[in-house]
Write a protein that holds these residues in place. Structure first.
Motif, short mmCIF file in Angstrom:
data_model
loop_
_atom_site.label_atom_id
_atom_site.label_comp_id
_atom_site.label_asym_id
_atom_site.label_seq_id
_atom_site.Cartn_x
_atom_site.Cartn_y
_atom_site.Cartn_z
N UNK A 158 35.74 34.72 17.23
CA UNK A 158 35.58 34.05 15.94
C UNK A 158 35.04 32.63 16.07
N UNK A 159 35.60 31.82 17.01
CA UNK A 159 35.08 30.47 17.17
C UNK A 159 33.59 30.42 17.51
N UNK A 160 33.12 31.36 18.32
CA UNK A 160 31.70 31.36 18.68
C UNK A 160 30.84 31.67 17.46
N UNK A 161 31.31 32.56 16.59
CA UNK A 161 30.57 32.86 15.36
C UNK A 161 30.55 31.64 14.46
N UNK A 162 31.71 31.01 14.26
CA UNK A 162 31.78 29.82 13.41
C UNK A 162 30.90 28.70 13.96
N UNK A 163 30.92 28.52 15.28
CA UNK A 163 30.12 27.46 15.91
C UNK A 163 28.63 27.71 15.68
N UNK A 164 28.20 28.95 15.83
CA UNK A 164 26.79 29.28 15.62
C UNK A 164 26.37 29.04 14.17
N UNK A 165 27.22 29.41 13.22
CA UNK A 165 26.89 29.21 11.80
C UNK A 165 26.80 27.72 11.48
N UNK A 166 27.74 26.95 12.00
CA UNK A 166 27.75 25.50 11.73
C UNK A 166 26.51 24.85 12.34
N UNK A 167 26.14 25.26 13.54
CA UNK A 167 24.93 24.70 14.17
C UNK A 167 23.70 25.06 13.35
N UNK A 168 23.65 26.32 12.86
CA UNK A 168 22.50 26.77 12.07
C UNK A 168 22.39 26.01 10.76
N UNK A 169 23.52 25.64 10.16
CA UNK A 169 23.49 25.00 8.84
C UNK A 169 23.63 23.49 8.88
N UNK A 170 24.23 22.96 9.96
CA UNK A 170 24.46 21.51 10.02
C UNK A 170 23.90 20.87 11.29
N UNK A 171 23.26 21.66 12.14
CA UNK A 171 22.67 21.11 13.35
C UNK A 171 21.49 20.20 13.04
N UNK A 172 21.03 19.47 14.05
CA UNK A 172 19.94 18.52 13.87
C UNK A 172 18.68 19.22 13.35
N UNK A 173 18.38 20.39 13.90
CA UNK A 173 17.19 21.12 13.46
C UNK A 173 17.28 21.50 11.99
N UNK A 174 18.47 21.97 11.58
CA UNK A 174 18.67 22.36 10.18
C UNK A 174 18.55 21.15 9.25
N UNK A 175 19.13 20.03 9.66
CA UNK A 175 19.07 18.82 8.83
C UNK A 175 17.64 18.30 8.71
N UNK A 176 16.90 18.34 9.82
CA UNK A 176 15.51 17.90 9.78
C UNK A 176 14.67 18.82 8.90
N UNK A 177 14.93 20.13 9.00
CA UNK A 177 14.20 21.08 8.17
C UNK A 177 14.47 20.83 6.68
N UNK A 178 15.73 20.56 6.36
CA UNK A 178 16.09 20.27 4.97
C UNK A 178 15.38 19.01 4.48
N UNK A 179 15.38 17.98 5.33
CA UNK A 179 14.76 16.71 4.94
C UNK A 179 13.25 16.85 4.78
N UNK A 180 12.61 17.53 5.74
CA UNK A 180 11.15 17.68 5.67
C UNK A 180 10.74 18.48 4.45
N UNK A 181 11.56 19.42 4.05
CA UNK A 181 11.22 20.27 2.91
C UNK A 181 11.35 19.54 1.57
N UNK A 182 11.87 18.33 1.61
CA UNK A 182 12.00 17.56 0.36
C UNK A 182 10.65 17.15 -0.20
N UNK A 183 9.67 16.97 0.67
CA UNK A 183 8.34 16.52 0.22
C UNK A 183 7.25 17.29 0.97
N UNK A 184 6.93 18.49 0.51
CA UNK A 184 5.87 19.27 1.17
C UNK A 184 4.51 18.58 1.06
N UNK A 185 3.59 18.99 1.91
CA UNK A 185 2.23 18.50 1.82
C UNK A 185 1.54 19.11 0.59
#
Length: 283
Positions: free
Chosen positions: A99-126
């Motif tokens: 269970x912890x490994x599943x929770x850790x993967x979900x948190x990384x996918x939704x709150x990891x640096x890559x996810x946060x950058x993707x959310x931020x970049x998507x705020x202003x598309x080209x």
């Protein structure tokens, strides 16, 4: 409402599908592989799992709507989260053993640096024209980068392609920051907060389903192995083994071929006793 990036993605996918349909050579070369993937994906058992997953996600969205935490303005974001994060995570969850490994993967996918950058970049598309050019090119670069990992002699090409992707990310960050700074008064801060909250909350409520799916997958594989060893294994023994796991994914993942003897239990109570011994040994 869809932004330029999402519109460009839809156009790009439509062009790919159209090329697959129109170009005979492409259809002949790629068609068999695509058909194989489709057949492997849409088997009855997987259809049941996918349908249950959609019902689980829809149920939480409906509940959030009833209590006033969700409305139709978040529909697009909900669909993207379920399709882009939920389904890939569902497929990966059957390889995770706790269970912890599943929770850790979900948190990384939704709150990891890559996810946060993707959310931020998507705020202003080209602009749309730039998105229509950039997306196919970046898709090609990503594919070539993945290919360049397969041979040591392509290491230099891999470094160059990685540099191109990093530069693209930096350009997107600069563009997004500039657009937000120049048009800050037009930014819907409440809407952004709701969208970000959804991108975190929705994946989290999907964790129990990922867990149950992984538990079912591991326990089902173990029971099939036991059935192959003992074709006459009574159903009540299978139920006792399943109950003996206590919905513990970590235990189900430890059921290897050496535990196939569990299926030779003489009855329900004997199977429960054997499972108690198994838990004591593995805990």
């Amino acid at each position: 409402m869809f932004n330029n990036r999402e519109i460009a993605t839809a156009v790009f996918l439509a062009v790919v599908v159209a090329m697959f349909i129109i170009v005979p050579q492409l259809r002949r070369s790629v068609g068999p592989a695509v058909r194989g993937v489709v057949k492997a994906t849409f088997v009855p058992r997987l259809i049941v799992v996918f349908s249950a997953f959609l019902l689980w996600a829809s149920g939480w969205i409906l509940l959030a709507s009833v209590v006033g935490l969700w409305d139709v303005d978040l529909l697009k974001d909900s669909i993207i989260i379920v399709l882009a994060l939920g389904f890939p995570m569902l497929l990966r969850s059957v390889r995770l053993t706790s269970g912890p490994s599943i929770a850790r993967n979900v948190i990384i996918e939704s709150l990891g640096l890559t996810a946060l950058l993707a959310f931020y970049i998507n705020l202003a598309p080209f602009p749309l024209w730039a998105e229509l050019i950039a997306q196919p090119l970046l898709t090609l670069v990503v594919a070539l980068q993945a290919l360049s990992k397969t041979k040591n002699e392509w290491a230099e090409a891999h470094s160059v392609l990685s540099g191109v992707l990093i530069a693209s990310g930096v350009i997107a960050l600069v563009w997004t920051t500039a657009q937000i700074t120049l048009h800050f008064s037009e930014v819907d801060l409440l809407g952004l907060l709701r969208s970000f909250t959804l991108s975190v909350a929705l994946p989290i409520v999907l964790i129990p389903f990922f867990y149950l799916t992984a538990f079912h997958a591991f326990s089902e594989v173990a029971l099939v192995r036991m059935k192959l060893r003992n074709p006459n294994m009574p159903r009540r023994v299978a139920w006792a083994i399943w109950l003996g796991l206590g919905l513990r994914l970590s235990l189900a993942a430890k059921l290897t071929s050496r535990h196939n003897v569990l299926g030779e239990a003489r009855g329900f109570r004997d199977a429960l006793r054997r499972m108690a011994t198994f838990r004591a040994e593995e805990s």
